[in-house]
Design a protein around this motif. Structure first.
Motif, short mmCIF file in Angstrom:
data_model
loop_
_atom_site.label_atom_id
_atom_site.label_comp_id
_atom_site.label_asym_id
_atom_site.label_seq_id
_atom_site.Cartn_x
_atom_site.Cartn_y
_atom_site.Cartn_z
N SER A 1 0.82 -1.10 0.05
CA SER A 1 -0.13 0.20 -0.20
C SER A 1 0.81 1.36 0.09
O SER A 1 2.08 1.12 0.42
N GLY A 2 0.31 2.51 -0.60
CA GLY A 2 1.01 3.60 -0.22
C GLY A 2 0.85 4.30 -1.96
O GLY A 2 -0.01 4.06 -2.51
N ALA A 3 1.75 5.59 -1.85
CA ALA A 3 1.51 6.14 -3.05
C ALA A 3 2.74 6.96 -3.47
O ALA A 3 3.77 6.98 -2.57
N ARG A 4 2.93 7.01 -4.62
CA ARG A 4 4.18 7.79 -5.41
C ARG A 4 3.92 8.55 -6.43
O ARG A 4 3.15 8.15 -7.33
N SER A 5 4.23 9.95 -6.30
CA SER A 5 4.04 10.75 -7.46
C SER A 5 5.16 10.97 -8.61
O SER A 5 6.05 10.79 -8.01
N ALA A 6 4.83 11.10 -9.71
CA ALA A 6 5.84 11.51 -10.69
C ALA A 6 6.84 10.06 -10.97
O ALA A 6 8.16 10.39 -11.06
N VAL A 7 6.09 8.83 -11.21
CA VAL A 7 6.61 7.73 -11.79
C VAL A 7 7.06 7.77 -13.09
O VAL A 7 6.13 7.73 -13.81
N ALA A 8 8.19 7.92 -13.35
CA ALA A 8 8.50 8.03 -14.70
C ALA A 8 8.08 6.76 -15.63
O ALA A 8 8.21 5.78 -15.36
N GLN B 1 0.47 11.87 -15.15
CA GLN B 1 0.89 13.25 -14.83
C GLN B 1 2.06 13.64 -15.94
O GLN B 1 2.42 12.80 -16.65
N GLN B 2 2.39 14.86 -15.92
CA GLN B 2 3.40 15.25 -16.88
C GLN B 2 4.51 16.00 -16.03
O GLN B 2 4.40 16.69 -15.15
N THR B 3 5.75 15.74 -16.55
CA THR B 3 6.92 16.19 -15.53
C THR B 3 7.31 17.72 -16.24
O THR B 3 6.47 17.99 -17.23
N THR B 4 8.32 18.24 -15.67
CA THR B 4 8.73 19.49 -16.34
C THR B 4 8.81 19.76 -17.80
O THR B 4 8.33 20.60 -18.34
N ASP B 5 9.48 18.64 -18.43
CA ASP B 5 9.56 18.59 -19.90
C ASP B 5 8.25 17.95 -20.47
O ASP B 5 8.40 17.37 -21.66
N HIS B 6 7.38 17.63 -19.62
CA HIS B 6 6.13 17.28 -20.16
C HIS B 6 6.27 15.54 -20.78
O HIS B 6 5.51 15.10 -21.42
N ALA B 7 7.32 14.99 -20.20
CA ALA B 7 7.32 13.72 -20.41
C ALA B 7 6.44 12.87 -19.52
O ALA B 7 5.96 13.34 -18.82
N ASP B 8 6.05 11.59 -20.00
CA ASP B 8 5.01 11.01 -19.52
C ASP B 8 5.42 10.42 -17.88
O ASP B 8 6.45 9.98 -17.81
N ALA B 9 4.59 10.60 -17.16
CA ALA B 9 4.65 9.97 -15.47
C ALA B 9 3.25 9.78 -15.07
O ALA B 9 2.33 9.80 -15.66
N CYS B 10 3.35 9.26 -13.77
CA CYS B 10 1.82 8.84 -13.25
C CYS B 10 2.17 9.15 -11.83
O CYS B 10 3.41 9.07 -11.15
N LEU B 11 0.73 9.34 -11.10
CA LEU B 11 0.78 9.01 -9.64
C LEU B 11 0.15 7.82 -9.42
O LEU B 11 -0.96 7.26 -9.88
#
Length: 339
Positions: free
Chosen positions: A131-138, A169-179
């Motif tokens: 269980s848990g959460a992590r933001s901006a997973v590449a 989610q999108q990172t600084t350079d709008h590469a793909d990521a997720c929560l």
């Protein structure tokens, strides 16, 4: 150590460069995402499996060759998930997974058909359920599976399992990521390999940053050689020449520290200090070279539709990816000082 690239590294780099030159297009800033055609092409050409054991049908090479590929991915600013899928996840499954896990998860990745992502913190486990959460997973938004590190144990999670929530989610350079959010999700344990993943991932970030800043400097030097002010090319001005010279030293610092860290890891030697040093230079030098690129290009450098903006944004994302090395270096310095 010998910093000369091996023949395998040079060949893989050349092949990767040719493929990405044909496939990657510099679309306007903000599109980001996942370049599936390039990912599939790398799989079909044998680039994805080359850095994995021959027992899997791979080329039998390792981290140094993977870093050569990552540098080319950085040079092309290619939206392909080689770092999390190959350098981290597939390599970990090849090293610590069962043949059944390899057949199900690794082989489709090597064909460019699947993607694996990695989350190194934010989760806990109890009785094999995570269980848990992590933001901006590449690369997480399109991943089919995740390697999730918890204190003392790392688990393989199927993205389609009940209790898994993936929000793009999108990172600084709008590469793909997720929560990535997990709620009591069953996982397959790979043992306590969180630090193993972190060290390899950090070196991979540094190798990719090397490609970004190396190409950024090439583009900037070429622009300075042709752009004129007051009837003189700006590359002839002392201030510009000094900025370019400093950028060259920074690029070489990233190259040497990254190769040293990768070599120590690949050789099974203690590498924590070398990896932290490489991360420091990838962040600090990456920041300086990225800003030099923008400053020397002038107004063109802040045009988000111009190619150099992609390098600036990519350098900034990689600067902060996986955190800072400063605290690690300070801790290591304290240990060395106290014996």
């Amino acid at each position: 150590m010998d910093f000369t690239p091996s023949e395998a590294s040079a060949d893989l780099a050349a092949l990767t460069r040719r493929i990405l030159a044909d496939k990657v297009t510099h679309t306007p800033h903000g599109t980001g995402g996942f370049d599936a055609p390039s990912w599939t092409a790398l799989g079909q050409a044998g680039v994805l499996d080359a850095g994995l054991p021959s027992s899997l049908g791979g080329g039998g090479f390792g981290l140094l060759e993977q870093c050569a590929v990552l540098t080319e991915i950085g040079r092309a600013v290619a939206a392909v998930p080689y770092l999390p899928s190959i350098t981290m996840a597939a390599s970990a499954l090849a090293e610590f997974g069962t043949p059944q896990l390899v057949d199900r998860w690794v082989l489709p990745v090597l064909r460019g058909e699947r993607v694996l992502a990695v989350a190194l913190s934010g989760f806990t486990a109890s009785d094999g359920r995570v269980s848990g959460a992590r933001s901006a997973v590449a690369s997480g938004a399109f991943a089919h599976g995740f390697l999730v590190a918890t204190p003392g144990e790392t688990f393989l999670i199927d993205a389609s399992a009940s209790g898994v929530s993936v929000r793009p989610q999108q990172t600084t350079d709008h590469a793909d990521a997720c929560l990535l959010e997990l709620s009591d999700v069953p996982g397959v344990s790979l043992g306590d390999i969180g630090e193993w993943l972190r060290l390899r991932g950090t070196v991979g970030v540094c190798a990719q940053q090397l490609g970004v800043v190396e190409r950024s400097l090439e583009l900037t030097a070429a622009y300075a050689a042709e752009r004129k002010q007051f009837d003189h090319v700006i590359g002839g001005f002392q201030a510009v020449r000094q900025r370019l010279a400093d950028a060259y030293l920074d690029v070489e610092a990233v190259r040497l520290t990254t190769l040293q860290a990768a070599w120590r890891l690949a050789s099974g030697l203690p590498a924590a200090e070398a990896v932290a040093t490489a991360k420091f230079w990838a962040a600090e030098a990456g920041h300086r070279v990225a800003h030099t690129t923008v400053h020397v290009h002038g107004g063109v450098g802040i045009d988000v539709d111009h190619v150099v903006h992609r390098y600036f944004a990519a350098a900034k994302r990689l600067e902060f990816q996986l955190g800072s090395a400063t605290s690690q270096l300070l801790d290591l310095g304290t240990l060395l000082a106290t014996g």
